[in-house]
Scaffold this active site. Structure first.
Site, PDB file in Angstrom:
ATOM      1  N   ASP A  35       1.447  -0.938   0.049  1.00  0.00           N
ATOM      2  CA  ASP A  35       0.432   0.298  -0.128  1.00  0.00           C
ATOM      3  C   ASP A  35       1.148   1.380  -0.357  1.00  0.00           C
ATOM      4  OD1 ASP A  35      -2.596  -0.580   0.409  1.00  0.00           O
ATOM      5  OD2 ASP A  35      -2.241  -2.059   2.163  1.00  0.00           O
ATOM      6  N   ASP A 176      -9.942  -5.825  -1.143  1.00  0.00           N
ATOM      7  CA  ASP A 176      -9.112  -5.697  -0.781  1.00  0.00           C
ATOM      8  C   ASP A 176      -9.655  -4.833   1.034  1.00  0.00           C
ATOM      9  OD1 ASP A 176      -6.583  -4.374   1.034  1.00  0.00           O
ATOM     10  OD2 ASP A 176      -6.274  -2.973  -0.784  1.00  0.00           O
TER      11      ASP A 176
HETATM   12  C1  DX5 Z   1      -6.033   0.349   3.259  1.00  0.00           C
HETATM   13  C2  DX5 Z   1      -5.760  -0.946   2.427  1.00  0.00           C
HETATM   14  C3  DX5 Z   1      -5.846  -2.494   3.005  1.00  0.00           C
HETATM   15  C4  DX5 Z   1      -5.535  -2.931   4.663  1.00  0.00           C
HETATM   16  C5  DX5 Z   1      -6.573  -3.494   4.722  1.00  0.00           C
HETATM   17  O1  DX5 Z   1      -6.452   1.164   2.753  1.00  0.00           O
HETATM   18  O2  DX5 Z   1      -5.537  -0.693   1.128  1.00  0.00           O
HETATM   19  O3  DX5 Z   1      -4.687  -3.103   2.624  1.00  0.00           O
HETATM   20  O4  DX5 Z   1      -4.171  -3.517   4.686  1.00  0.00           O
HETATM   21  O5  DX5 Z   1      -5.975  -3.838   6.183  1.00  0.00           O
HETATM   22  P1  DX5 Z   1      -7.658  -4.938   6.602  1.00  0.00           P
HETATM   23  O6  DX5 Z   1      -7.479  -6.378   5.602  1.00  0.00           O
HETATM   24  O7  DX5 Z   1      -7.238  -4.825   8.143  1.00  0.00           O
HETATM   25  O8  DX5 Z   1      -8.657  -4.975   6.553  1.00  0.00           O
HETATM   26 ZN    ZN Z   2      -4.824  -2.001  -0.221  1.00  0.00          ZN
END
Ligand code: DX5
Ligand code: ZN
Length: 221
Positions: A35, A176
């Protein structure tokens, strides 16, 4: 139908990143989700371009799955060393000229994905579906890990699956946000191909990373 896995590095142990990356790679995750945030499109900052570039040098089987949550994403392609084998997702909401950005990703040999935030209708994808390699459906609001699933997410996954199937193109549908132990199977049944695993599954700390990858894979196969 079995899904592929992309553990999210922002949820890993930041003091032991190389160990975590190598463990996930050996355990059989197909991608590593990276990210990037600019602090403007989303109110947060996470992995930087130097780190995202460097990750490439320690991967054996995994490929980079780069999720750019930033305005003018093309500004960062060179410093991330984007090229063959990478997935690069850019946000529909962040780009003035999405067609141009898609062309720039493809000209570097990478796969171009368009990401849509929870409040963006899946219908916006119809103008791009012939030009892209995949769709990233955000099932939380971009910017932070650990959020609850956004309302309507399961229906949206199914809707995007239908659009992809109708297009007769072999696009990847990535999901995601809050991909939990409980929900990952349903996401794949609704049409997801690639799941980003974060704080509600692989990085929940209940199991070792190796065991977590195996547990997740058995739930989505
Ligand atoms: C949030 C990110 C994700 C994040 C998701 O903006 O894009 O990739 O890691 O985390 P979880 O799985 O905890 O929702
Ligand atoms: Zn992400």
């Amino acid at each position: 139908m079995s899904g592929m896995l992309s553990p999210s590095l922002m949820c890993a142990d930041l003091l032991n990143l190389q160990f975590d990356i190598e463990t996930l790679d050996k355990a059989g995750a197909e991608y590593i989700h990276l990210d990037f945030m600019d602090g403007a499109f989303v109110p947060n900052i996470t992995l930087d371009t130097t780190l995202i570039k460097k990750v490439k040098s320690v991967l054996v089987n995994m490929k980079r799955d780069i999720h750019i949550m930033a305005f003018h994403p093309e500004k960062y392609f060179e410093s991330m060393n984007i090229g063959n084998g990478d997935i690069v997702s850019v946000h529909y909401e962040a780009c003035d000229n999405l067609n141009d950005v898609i062309c720039k990703i493809k000209s570097r040999g990478a796969s171009a994905f368009v990401a849509v935030s929870p409040d963006t209708s899946a219908e916006v994808l119809s103008s791009f579906i012939d030009k892209i390699d995949g769709v990233l459906v955000m099932t939380v609001y971009p910017g932070f890990a650990g959020q609850p699933l956004a309302e309507g997410s399961m229906e949206k996954i199914a809707q995007v699956r239908e659009m992809i199937d109708k297009s007769r193109r072999n696009l990847i549908l990535e999901v995601d946000g809050h991909v939990s132990w409980d929900l990952c199977g349903e996401m794949v049944r609704n049409g997801a191909d690639l799941l980003v695993a974060g704080s509600s599954s692989v990085f929940s700390g209940e199991n070792s990373l190796e065991e977590s990858v195996k547990r997740m894979k058995s739930l989505i196969s």
